[in-house]
Design an enzyme around this catalytic site. Structure first.
Site, PDB file in Angstrom:
ATOM      1  N   CYS A  59       4.965 -22.670   9.179  1.00 28.51           N
ATOM      2  CA  CYS A  59       4.173 -21.514   8.768  1.00 28.51           C
ATOM      3  C   CYS A  59       4.197 -21.436   7.240  1.00 28.51           C
ATOM      4  O   CYS A  59       5.070 -22.007   6.588  1.00 28.51           O
ATOM      5  CB  CYS A  59       4.779 -20.260   9.394  1.00 28.51           C
ATOM      6  SG  CYS A  59       4.131 -18.695   8.787  1.00 28.51           S
ATOM      7  N   HIS A  60       3.251 -20.714   6.655  1.00 28.99           N
ATOM      8  CA  HIS A  60       3.227 -20.565   5.200  1.00 28.99           C
ATOM      9  C   HIS A  60       4.484 -19.870   4.678  1.00 28.99           C
ATOM     10  O   HIS A  60       4.863 -20.067   3.514  1.00 28.99           O
ATOM     11  CB  HIS A  60       1.974 -19.804   4.759  1.00 28.99           C
ATOM     12  CG  HIS A  60       0.839 -20.705   4.364  1.00 28.99           C
ATOM     13  ND1 HIS A  60       0.793 -21.334   3.147  1.00 28.99           N
ATOM     14  CD2 HIS A  60      -0.262 -21.102   5.035  1.00 28.99           C
ATOM     15  CE1 HIS A  60      -0.297 -22.067   3.064  1.00 28.99           C
ATOM     16  NE2 HIS A  60      -0.966 -21.951   4.203  1.00 28.99           N
ATOM     17  N   THR A  61       5.130 -19.069   5.510  1.00 27.01           N
ATOM     18  CA  THR A  61       6.386 -18.446   5.084  1.00 27.01           C
ATOM     19  C   THR A  61       7.458 -19.506   4.869  1.00 27.01           C
ATOM     20  O   THR A  61       8.244 -19.424   3.917  1.00 27.01           O
ATOM     21  CB  THR A  61       6.853 -17.417   6.128  1.00 27.01           C
ATOM     22  OG1 THR A  61       5.827 -16.436   6.321  1.00 27.01           O
ATOM     23  CG2 THR A  61       8.126 -16.721   5.672  1.00 27.01           C
ATOM     24  N   HIS A  82      10.787 -21.074  11.777  1.00 21.94           N
ATOM     25  CA  HIS A  82      10.866 -19.857  12.599  1.00 21.94           C
ATOM     26  C   HIS A  82       9.810 -19.799  13.700  1.00 21.94           C
ATOM     27  O   HIS A  82       9.777 -18.842  14.450  1.00 21.94           O
ATOM     28  CB  HIS A  82      10.781 -18.607  11.722  1.00 21.94           C
ATOM     29  CG  HIS A  82       9.461 -18.447  11.007  1.00 21.94           C
ATOM     30  ND1 HIS A  82       9.108 -19.218   9.926  1.00 21.94           N
ATOM     31  CD2 HIS A  82       8.413 -17.608  11.223  1.00 21.94           C
ATOM     32  CE1 HIS A  82       7.913 -18.855   9.495  1.00 21.94           C
ATOM     33  NE2 HIS A  82       7.468 -17.892  10.282  1.00 21.94           N
ATOM     34  N   GLU A  83       8.958 -20.826  13.800  1.00 18.90           N
ATOM     35  CA  GLU A  83       8.028 -20.911  14.932  1.00 18.90           C
ATOM     36  C   GLU A  83       8.494 -22.035  15.834  1.00 18.90           C
ATOM     37  O   GLU A  83       8.524 -23.202  15.411  1.00 18.90           O
ATOM     38  CB  GLU A  83       6.608 -21.211  14.441  1.00 18.90           C
ATOM     39  CG  GLU A  83       5.877 -20.024  13.878  1.00 18.90           C
ATOM     40  CD  GLU A  83       4.388 -20.300  13.681  1.00 18.90           C
ATOM     41  OE1 GLU A  83       3.656 -19.350  13.384  1.00 18.90           O
ATOM     42  OE2 GLU A  83       3.948 -21.457  13.838  1.00 18.90           O
ATOM     43  N   CYS A 112      16.610  -5.272  19.573  1.00 17.38           N
ATOM     44  CA  CYS A 112      17.857  -5.097  20.331  1.00 17.38           C
ATOM     45  C   CYS A 112      17.641  -4.244  21.570  1.00 17.38           C
ATOM     46  O   CYS A 112      18.343  -4.385  22.560  1.00 17.38           O
ATOM     47  CB  CYS A 112      18.948  -4.494  19.437  1.00 17.38           C
ATOM     48  SG  CYS A 112      18.734  -2.728  19.073  1.00 17.38           S
ATOM     49  N   CYS A 115      18.637   0.557  19.663  1.00 12.43           N
ATOM     50  CA  CYS A 115      18.671   1.428  18.482  1.00 12.43           C
ATOM     51  C   CYS A 115      17.524   2.434  18.524  1.00 12.43           C
ATOM     52  O   CYS A 115      16.583   2.310  19.314  1.00 12.43           O
ATOM     53  CB  CYS A 115      18.625   0.593  17.210  1.00 12.43           C
ATOM     54  SG  CYS A 115      17.028  -0.204  16.895  1.00 12.43           S
ATOM     55  N   CYS A 118      14.081   0.727  18.061  1.00  8.14           N
ATOM     56  CA  CYS A 118      13.549   0.017  19.225  1.00  8.14           C
ATOM     57  C   CYS A 118      13.072   0.964  20.311  1.00  8.14           C
ATOM     58  O   CYS A 118      12.154   0.639  21.073  1.00  8.14           O
ATOM     59  CB  CYS A 118      14.610  -0.932  19.790  1.00  8.14           C
ATOM     60  SG  CYS A 118      14.896  -2.416  18.777  1.00  8.14           S
ATOM     61  N   CYS A 126      13.411  -3.378  14.345  1.00 12.44           N
ATOM     62  CA  CYS A 126      14.746  -3.064  14.848  1.00 12.44           C
ATOM     63  C   CYS A 126      15.649  -2.669  13.679  1.00 12.44           C
ATOM     64  O   CYS A 126      15.550  -3.213  12.576  1.00 12.44           O
ATOM     65  CB  CYS A 126      15.307  -4.283  15.576  1.00 12.44           C
ATOM     66  SG  CYS A 126      16.993  -4.098  16.193  1.00 12.44           S
ATOM     67  N   ARG A 130      15.692  -6.595  12.387  1.00 16.60           N
ATOM     68  CA  ARG A 130      14.347  -6.720  11.814  1.00 16.60           C
ATOM     69  C   ARG A 130      14.286  -7.922  10.883  1.00 16.60           C
ATOM     70  O   ARG A 130      15.314  -8.440  10.435  1.00 16.60           O
ATOM     71  CB  ARG A 130      13.979  -5.457  11.048  1.00 16.60           C
ATOM     72  CG  ARG A 130      14.763  -5.277   9.751  1.00 16.60           C
ATOM     73  CD  ARG A 130      14.306  -4.048   8.981  1.00 16.60           C
ATOM     74  NE  ARG A 130      14.627  -2.827   9.700  1.00 16.60           N
ATOM     75  CZ  ARG A 130      14.233  -1.614   9.303  1.00 16.60           C
ATOM     76  NH1 ARG A 130      13.474  -1.496   8.226  1.00 16.60           N
ATOM     77  NH2 ARG A 130      14.565  -0.541   9.991  1.00 16.60           N
ATOM     78  N   CYS A 191       5.238 -16.521  15.617  1.00 25.19           N
ATOM     79  CA  CYS A 191       4.872 -15.876  14.354  1.00 25.19           C
ATOM     80  C   CYS A 191       3.365 -15.686  14.218  1.00 25.19           C
ATOM     81  O   CYS A 191       2.837 -14.620  14.490  1.00 25.19           O
ATOM     82  CB  CYS A 191       5.419 -16.679  13.173  1.00 25.19           C
ATOM     83  SG  CYS A 191       5.011 -15.983  11.559  1.00 25.19           S
ATOM     84  N   ARG A 360      -1.746 -25.537  12.285  1.00 22.22           N
ATOM     85  CA  ARG A 360      -0.374 -25.690  12.753  1.00 22.22           C
ATOM     86  C   ARG A 360      -0.159 -27.143  13.145  1.00 22.22           C
ATOM     87  O   ARG A 360      -0.893 -27.709  13.953  1.00 22.22           O
ATOM     88  CB  ARG A 360      -0.098 -24.786  13.972  1.00 22.22           C
ATOM     89  CG  ARG A 360       0.109 -23.317  13.604  1.00 22.22           C
ATOM     90  CD  ARG A 360       1.327 -23.156  12.728  1.00 22.22           C
ATOM     91  NE  ARG A 360       1.620 -21.752  12.427  1.00 22.22           N
ATOM     92  CZ  ARG A 360       1.191 -21.106  11.343  1.00 22.22           C
ATOM     93  NH1 ARG A 360       0.409 -21.743  10.461  1.00 22.22           N
ATOM     94  NH2 ARG A 360       1.544 -19.858  11.133  1.00 22.22           N
TER      95      ARG A 360
END
Length: 365
Positions: A59-61, A82-83, A112, A115, A118, A126, A130, A191, A360
């Site tokens: 991803c671009h992140t 993260h993907e 979670c 909390c 959530c 979260c 988060r 994502c 992707r």
């Protein structure tokens, strides 16, 4: 295992409670090529899950973090990513909603379920899990679950670190999905696709017959188009300052397939195209502290602007529904996967994204 997607996966031997040695793409510094290294992955601790990654994408992140755009994120060595999608290898004490062999998707924005955040319908952030780009260790004990062969720590990224054959996550950041669903396609729900589609379905709650304008035609923008098409929007307008995207770039044909009806570059017109009113939803990560350049009075006359993280999707609650919608054909994910490569060619995949050649690129581990 590259190319296989029949959802029948050979499980590793029983390594529960033991350290696993595996391959990972390690970032040693900003902009440096990722190095495929042997790393040690500790067993999951209380309320943690260790999963075997089968597919991951970029991803671009990941790209901006790898480039070191934000100095506060420069923690090295580090495992980005993260993907992804994969299967549960083992679970730590207290995990009740997953077991070894379950098909799962990691999420960078955890849930979670306990909390006050959530339990509130007005937010998907979260209190503890988060999204936090500055977090580099586990919540449980403030330590990393990755290390070099010499025992030196390798740090985590975005609650996930999926550029590794095995990774450890907080159970709040792992979503169980039905085994009948294609794991390859489910990678996209970690994502980009969920962010875009969720912005349409949750943040904006687009209705049939609506007009939707999309500024920026990358993967997230195209996911917005797909979400708007699924909601029967009557007009879907693609806007981008890069005119090549309307000629030789892959975004045009894919955008049409996802229901875009109009395309234009605002730099090619010398007067406003239409009266600006309605809701603006801002998506994505902004690495600089630049302010939005508008006068407060511009929000009058029926204009609103909101921010949306992960498309306002509560990951563990809503992603299983997204997966079912994909199975039913409501969402089409095939067009997003423009390239597939073995994990060993991860640097090549980074270059494809950097040069705008891919949406992707799916990496097979």
């Amino acid at each position: 295992m590259g190319g296989i997607d029949d959802n029948t996966w050979p499980m590793p031997g029983d390594m529960a409670g033991k350290v696993i040695t595996c391959k990972a793409a390690v970032a040693w510094g900003p902009g440096l090529p990722l190095e495929i290294e042997e790393v040690r992955v500790d067993p999951p601790q209380k309320m943690e899950v260790r999963i075997k990654i089968l597919f991951t994408s970029i991803c671009h992140t990941d790209l901006s973090a790898w480039q070191g755009e934000n100095e506060d994120q420069r923690v090295y060595p580090r495992i980005f990513g993260h993907e992804a999608s994969g299967i549960v290898e083992s679970v730590g004490e207290g995990v009740r909603d997953m077991k070894k062999g379950d098909h799962v998707v990691p999420i960078f924005n955890g849930e979670c379920g306990d909390c006050v955040y959530c339990k509130c319908e007005k937010t998907n952030l979260c209190e503890i899990f988060r999204v936090n780009p500055f977090k580099s260790v586990m919540v449980n004990d403030g330590r990393s679950r990755f290390s070099t062969k010499l025992g030196e720590p390798i740090y985590h990224f975005l609650n996930t670190s999926t550029f590794s054959e095995y990774t450890v996550l907080d159970s709040a950041c792992v979503v169980k999905i039905e085994p009948q669903v294609s794991l390859k396609k489910m990678t996209l729900l970690s994502c980009g696709v969920s962010t875009g589609v969720g912005a349409v379905w949750n943040s904006a709650n687009v209705k049939a017959g609506s007009t939707v304008a999309i500024f920026g035609l990358g993967a997230v923008g195209l996911a917005v188009a797909e979400g708007a098409r699924a909601r029967a929007a009557s007009k879907i307008i693609g806007v981008d300052i890069n005119s090549e995207k309307f000629t030789k770039d892959l975004s045009l044909d894919i955008g049409k397939a996802m229901g875009m009806t109009d395309f234009f570059n605002p730099r090619d017109v010398d007067k406003p195209v239409h009266e600006g009113w309605g809701l603006t939803v801002t998506l994505g990560i902004h690495p600089t502290p630049r302010m939005l350049p508008f006068h407060p009075m511009e929000l009058f006359h029926g204009r609103r602007i909101i921010g949306s993280v992960f498309g306002d999707v509560k990951g563990k609650t809503q992603l299983p529904h997204f997966a079912k919608e994909c199975m039913r054909g409501v969402l089409n994910l095939d067009e997003f996967i423009t390239h597939e490569l073995p994990f060993s060619k991860i640097n090549e995949a980074f270059q494809l994204l950097l040069k705008g050649k891919s949406l992707r690129c799916l990496l097979h581990l």
